[in-house]
Design a protein around this motif. Structure first.
Motif, PDB file in Angstrom:
ATOM      1  N   UNK A   1       8.698   3.738  -5.488  1.00  0.00           N
ATOM      2  CA  UNK A   1       8.913   3.505  -4.071  1.00  0.00           C
ATOM      3  C   UNK A   1      10.195   4.156  -3.562  1.00  0.00           C
TER       4      UNK A   1
ATOM      5  N   UNK B   1       2.654   5.456   4.660  1.00  0.00           N
ATOM      6  CA  UNK B   1       2.831   4.014   4.521  1.00  0.00           C
ATOM      7  C   UNK B   1       3.396   3.704   3.148  1.00  0.00           C
ATOM      8  N   UNK B   2       4.371   2.865   3.139  1.00  0.00           N
ATOM      9  CA  UNK B   2       4.910   2.465   1.848  1.00  0.00           C
ATOM     10  C   UNK B   2       5.212   0.988   1.862  1.00  0.00           C
ATOM     11  N   UNK B   3       5.528   0.431   0.726  1.00  0.00           N
ATOM     12  CA  UNK B   3       5.788  -0.994   0.705  1.00  0.00           C
ATOM     13  C   UNK B   3       6.980  -1.291  -0.166  1.00  0.00           C
ATOM     14  N   UNK B   4       7.382  -2.529  -0.151  1.00  0.00           N
ATOM     15  CA  UNK B   4       8.545  -2.889  -0.949  1.00  0.00           C
ATOM     16  C   UNK B   4       8.159  -3.909  -2.002  1.00  0.00           C
ATOM     17  N   UNK B   5       8.936  -3.974  -3.053  1.00  0.00           N
ATOM     18  CA  UNK B   5       8.613  -4.894  -4.134  1.00  0.00           C
ATOM     19  C   UNK B   5       8.723  -6.354  -3.702  1.00  0.00           C
ATOM     20  N   UNK B   6       7.932  -7.151  -4.333  1.00  0.00           N
ATOM     21  CA  UNK B   6       8.129  -8.586  -4.245  1.00  0.00           C
ATOM     22  C   UNK B   6       7.590  -9.249  -3.004  1.00  0.00           C
ATOM     23  N   UNK B   7       7.062  -8.486  -2.068  1.00  0.00           N
ATOM     24  CA  UNK B   7       6.542  -9.095  -0.856  1.00  0.00           C
ATOM     25  C   UNK B   7       5.032  -9.261  -0.979  1.00  0.00           C
ATOM     26  N   UNK B   8       4.570 -10.398  -0.557  1.00  0.00           N
ATOM     27  CA  UNK B   8       3.126 -10.578  -0.571  1.00  0.00           C
ATOM     28  C   UNK B   8       2.611 -10.346   0.840  1.00  0.00           C
ATOM     29  N   UNK B   9       1.343 -10.014   0.976  1.00  0.00           N
ATOM     30  CA  UNK B   9       0.812  -9.790   2.311  1.00  0.00           C
ATOM     31  C   UNK B   9       1.002 -11.027   3.173  1.00  0.00           C
ATOM     32  N   UNK B  10       1.245 -10.753   4.450  1.00  0.00           N
ATOM     33  CA  UNK B  10       1.528 -11.861   5.352  1.00  0.00           C
ATOM     34  C   UNK B  10       0.318 -12.743   5.515  1.00  0.00           C
ATOM     35  N   UNK B  11      -0.843 -12.157   5.403  1.00  0.00           N
ATOM     36  CA  UNK B  11      -2.035 -12.919   5.694  1.00  0.00           C
ATOM     37  C   UNK B  11      -3.019 -12.755   4.551  1.00  0.00           C
ATOM     38  N   UNK B  12      -3.434 -13.866   3.966  1.00  0.00           N
ATOM     39  CA  UNK B  12      -4.383 -13.727   2.870  1.00  0.00           C
ATOM     40  C   UNK B  12      -5.696 -13.139   3.356  1.00  0.00           C
TER      41      UNK B  12
ATOM     42  N   UNK C   1      12.095  -1.188   4.782  1.00  0.00           N
ATOM     43  CA  UNK C   1      11.033  -0.173   4.803  1.00  0.00           C
ATOM     44  C   UNK C   1      11.426   1.015   5.670  1.00  0.00           C
TER      45      UNK C   1
ATOM     46  N   UNK D   1       3.839  -5.091   4.452  1.00  0.00           N
ATOM     47  CA  UNK D   1       5.069  -5.853   4.657  1.00  0.00           C
ATOM     48  C   UNK D   1       5.838  -6.040   3.360  1.00  0.00           C
TER      49      UNK D   1
ATOM     50  N   UNK E   1       7.908  -4.054 -11.930  1.00  0.00           N
ATOM     51  CA  UNK E   1       9.008  -3.433 -11.189  1.00  0.00           C
ATOM     52  C   UNK E   1       9.081  -1.933 -11.468  1.00  0.00           C
TER      53      UNK E   1
END
Lengths: 360, 504
Positions: free
Chosen positions: B345, A2-13, B169, B504, B339
């Motif tokens: 990543x 599992x990996x993630x990308x910068x700048x995205x916040x979780x969809x659901x708090x 992703x 996400x 960053x």
């Protein structure tokens, strides 16, 4: 993974309500882990004590296991094994240099031993140990000792091709009629010695031309085991392997279920090369006596017999007077090309040829 | 502290770069412009583009079906579509390639990676669909736009951030995938870097390939940023709050349901089915390096769990200050530091592992070949995952509570331990669980950095599958998927069904 990308916040708090009570099971699990964690993470960290040796091993785990267990039964000395591919481990020892944690190195091809010998990292093997094995199978300077030998052969799928149609020479496999029909594993440590033999026997240009032809023809696999399985499954008609891989595969699958056979190249052909497995003690070892004891053990009749008498290893023992597995073609009948282990070199030149040919 | 963490992350990266740059220009040119690099470039770009497109379409279809239609079994399907995330791609490829060698090379790689990675698109798009304001679509409908028109002109544009984020992703994961490609005999930069290492050339050759690979990762990041653009789809009011679901009926029902079943069969049925099949097959010692004895199985499982727990702890410890900083403060320095952590990543595990080896063997001998080094590699690889999960939780803490604590006489640490940690516990827990799952299913770094005598489930599966000893690998594969599914299940049960969308 599992990996993630910068700048995205979780969809659901995530809810902020914290739980007032934690289930008792959770606490128990935490306590259990706290107890087990250090033990599980420490691994085989007991190296450094006199009854512990560290072996960097680039041979099959089963074969190493036979030697390690036998040695322990005889001397009470435990050996920790670090496993890996042959050149990889040799280069690791070279990088570690004089402070390598390894006491011993066992590998399946002589070029890696020659590389460490050239770098001056190996301790001389006891004369008595060297005397157990015919001189041409050990280092010319006595830096390492030969253990086992095995023959290069061409494996073929019996329903896809007749044995009569198979070539006498390895060099024929680069001809256009073999397009798509040959399985090779250029990144397996067993491949580079073959390239070197072609280079010594036929010259550099001929070797490069041969490799380029082979690249056009070949299906590339990750290692010899994969080649053996692929030819037997019928994915490809023939494969370049060491014979013992086929014998092992036959043992696993059952002789009646196997769909492939092996073909010996003509006498003196580059393809009939014999590869030598060898063992060495490192100069950096803190237990030189125990390390020499191990080398003496691995060429002893007892150990060599144990390697020959099983249905896992299928290589030729090198100690005088020890018979090989009867399933194999007798060692005395093999007709390898005339090349000595020093001429076989340390893999540097074959690697460059493989690169020029686009195989690496 | 945060700056220090960023430095830890950047050191292996910088090391690869320095090593690559230290090659004499002529030699570097010879190494870069050799025949195989062109081949690798074509292979890598082709598989990334194809997998990303297929995952985009399949993920969009799955999300659209589940979120916008009503039918029995809908919520079960919604869960099943997320399950492949818990099965590592090298297990999926093990399953497919053991069916037939036809699933090798490009075609097989496309099937396997699409099966493994489509949830990366499905999860965020489904979440976005749930969050859309239905009144917009209703207005469009009232204004005379047909059903498909509404989808194309109203819904799809609003899904762009989620869709492209998910596809990014997929692209990044495909770029750094190693185990699956090796098993499928598809040569890419990662498999070739490993081959160079295996053949003993862990020098400039590997570093140069690594730099090309990192550059490709950066291209993906840039491309995504450009495609997504600066458009924002915020709404002013609260919008309508009802689900837009139509009953699945008529001629569309059978094909849609059949497609969903096929998807579940391919993504879950095949891996589980093949593991079950190989569990029942005979295997002897001849070609399997590691015969599954109960002790070996228990030992490997215990190591996997131990490294998972310890690795998650270290990762969270390093991530916490960065996440806290990012949630509280804005400014160029904070952005740079944050960053920097994300840069990892875009770097494949193999590159990080190899540079850590070279770095420690010469300069940091005491930690060379120790468990700590492996844990450090995990922390570097999964730091972004932990930061993203924790940042959201920290952002919801009210600073006034901490101020109150301070004014009532608590020390800085007291505030952290007695106010921040308990309040943020759920977020920290889900971050820990995500990192744990990622570590137990990680292959490359584990393979290269596991200390002498340490075997994990991943390394055991690898030893067997790489010799095509499928039956011998099966017990380990079953244990690993079991462990991964169990932790995913616990995670989702505790933190809501789609907490996995934190990726996400």
């Amino acid at each position: 993974m599992l990996r993630c990308i910068p700048g995205e916040t979780p969809a659901r708090p995530v809810s902020l309500r914290s739980r007032s009570t934690r289930p008792a099971g959770g606490r128990l699990a935490v306590a259990l882990l706290a107890l087990l964690l250090p033990a599980a993470l420490s691994g085989g960290a007991a190296a450094g004590e006199p009854d512990h040796l560290t072996l960097y091993g680039a041979q099959h785990p089963q074969m190493l296991d036979i030697l390690v267990q036998g040695f322990k039964a005889r001397t009470g000395i435990t050996i920790d094994v670090r496993a890996g591919d042959a050149p990889e481990i040799a280069n690791q020892i070279a990088e570690e240099g004089t402070s390598s944690p390894a006491d011993l190195y066992i590998t399946e091809n002589s070029p890696e031993l020659l590389l460490l010998e050239e770098k001056g990292l190996l301790a001389p093997v006891d004369k008595a140990t060297l005397a157990e094995v015919p001189a041409q199978y050990s280092s010319a300077t006595g830096a390492w000792v030969g253990l086992l030998a095995r023959e290069n052969v061409l494996q073929f799928n019996t329903s896809m091709i007749k044995e009569e149609a198979l070539p006498a020479s390895l060099l024929d496999l680069a001809k256009p009629e073999w397009k798509g029909k040959v399985a090779i594993s250029p990144t397996d440590a067993d491949f580079m010695p073959i390239v070197r033999v072609v280079e010594v026997l036929k010259g550099k240009d001929a070797a490069l031309a041969w490799l380029k032809g082979l690249k056009d023809n070949a299906q590339v696999y990750d290692d010899d085991e994969a080649v053996v399985a692929a030819v037997d499954r019928g994915s490809v008609a023939v494969g370049l392997i060491n014979s013992y891989y086929w014998y092992r595969f036959r043992t696993e699958a059952g002789a009646d279920k196997i769909k492939s056979g092996i073909h010996h190249f003509a006498g003196g052909d580059a393809g009939a090369l014999i590869n030598i497995s060898g063992a060495a003690a490192l100069k950096a070892s803190k237990h030189p006596q125990e390390a020499q004891k191990f080398l003496a053990y691995v060429v002893s009749k007892q150990a060599q017999q144990a390697l020959a008498n099983n249905d896992i290893v299928f290589e030729y023992p090198l100690a005088a007077g020890v018979a090989a597995n009867p399933a194999l073609k007798p060692f005395s009948e093999l007709q390898p090309p005339s090349i000595n282990l020093t001429q076989l070199g340390d893999d540097v030149e074959p690697a460059q040829l493989l690169r020029d040919a686009g195989l690496l | 502290m945060s700056a220090l963490v960023s430095i830890v992350v950047l050191v292996p990266l910088g090391f690869s770069l320095v090593r690559a740059l230290s090659v004499a220009p002529a030699k570097a040119a010879a190494l870069i412009f050799r025949p195989i690099v062109g081949e690798l470039l074509i292979n890598t770009v082709a598989i990334v583009v194809a997998t990303t497109l297929v995952c985009g379409l399949v993920g969009l279809f799955a999300a659209w079906t589940v979120e916008r239609h009503d039918f029995s079994g809908r919520s079960l399907l919604a869960t099943l579509f997320a399950v492949p995330l818990a099965i590592p791609a090298f297990i999926t490829s093990y399953a497919w390639v053991s069916i037939s060698p036809l699933f090798e090379q490009f075609g097989g790689a496309l099937v396997v990676l699409s099966c493994s990675y489509f949830p990366f698109v499905y999860l965020p798009v489904a979440a976005a669909l749930r969050g859309l304001d239905p009144t917009l679509e209703e207005s469009a409908g009232v204004l005379g736009v047909g059903r498909w028109g509404v989808f194309a002109r109203v819904v799809l544009p609003q899904l762009r951030p989620a869709l492209f984020g998910g596809m990014l992703l997929v692209a990044l994961n495909t770029l750094v995938e190693f185990g699956a490609f090796t098993l499928l005999r598809f040569r890419t930069f990662t498999t070739q870097i490993f081959a160079e290492y295996k053949t003993g050339f862990n020098g400039p050759e590997a570093s140069l390939l690594a730099v090309i690979l990192i550059a490709l990762c950066l291209v993906c990041l840039l491309l995504e940023a450009m495609l997504r653009g600066r458009t924002r789809y915020a709404r002013v009011g609260r919008g309508g709050r009802r689900a837009m679901r139509t009953r699945l009926a008529g001629w569309t029902k059978p094909p849609i349901l059949a497609a969903c079943c096929l998807l579940v069969l391919m993504t879950i049925g095949v891996p589980f089915g093949m593991i079950a099949f190989w569990l029942m097959q005979h295997n002897s010692a001849a070609i399997s390096p590691v015969i599954a004895s109960p002790e070996l199985l228990a030992g490997a499982t215990l190591s996997s769990i131990a490294y998972g727990v310890a690795g998650a702890a270290l990762t969270l410890l390093l991530a916490a200050p960065l996440a806290f900083l990012a949630s509280r403060y804005r400014g160029p320095l904070v952005t740079v530091i944050e960053r920097a952590a994300y840069l990892a990543q875009g770097v494949p595990g193999i590159v990080i592992a190899l540079s850590l080896i070279s770095l420690t063997v010469h300069n940091l001998r005491p930690i060379y070949q120790t468990s700590f080094l492996l844990l450090l590699a995990y922390a570097i690889l999964f730091l972004p995952l932990a930061i993203v999960s924790m940042r959201a939780t920290f952002a919801q803490l009210r600073p006034s509570l901490e101020d109150a604590g301070r004014s009532l006489g608590l020390s800085r640490w007291g505030v952290a331990l007695r106010i921040v940690v308990p309040l943020a516990a759920p977020g920290i827990g889900s971050a820990a669980a995500l990192v744990f799952i990622s570590i137990t299913t990680e292959l490359t770094a584990t393979l290269l950095l596991a200390p002498i005598g340490v075997h994990t489930l991943a390394t055991q599966i690898w030893a067997d599958t790489s010799t095509l000893a499928f039956a011998a690998a099966a017990p380990y594969a079953a244990l690993m998927t079991g462990l991964s599914l169990l932790s995913t299940f616990l995670l989702t049960r505790q933190f809501g069904r789609l907490a996995v969308t934190a990726t996400e």
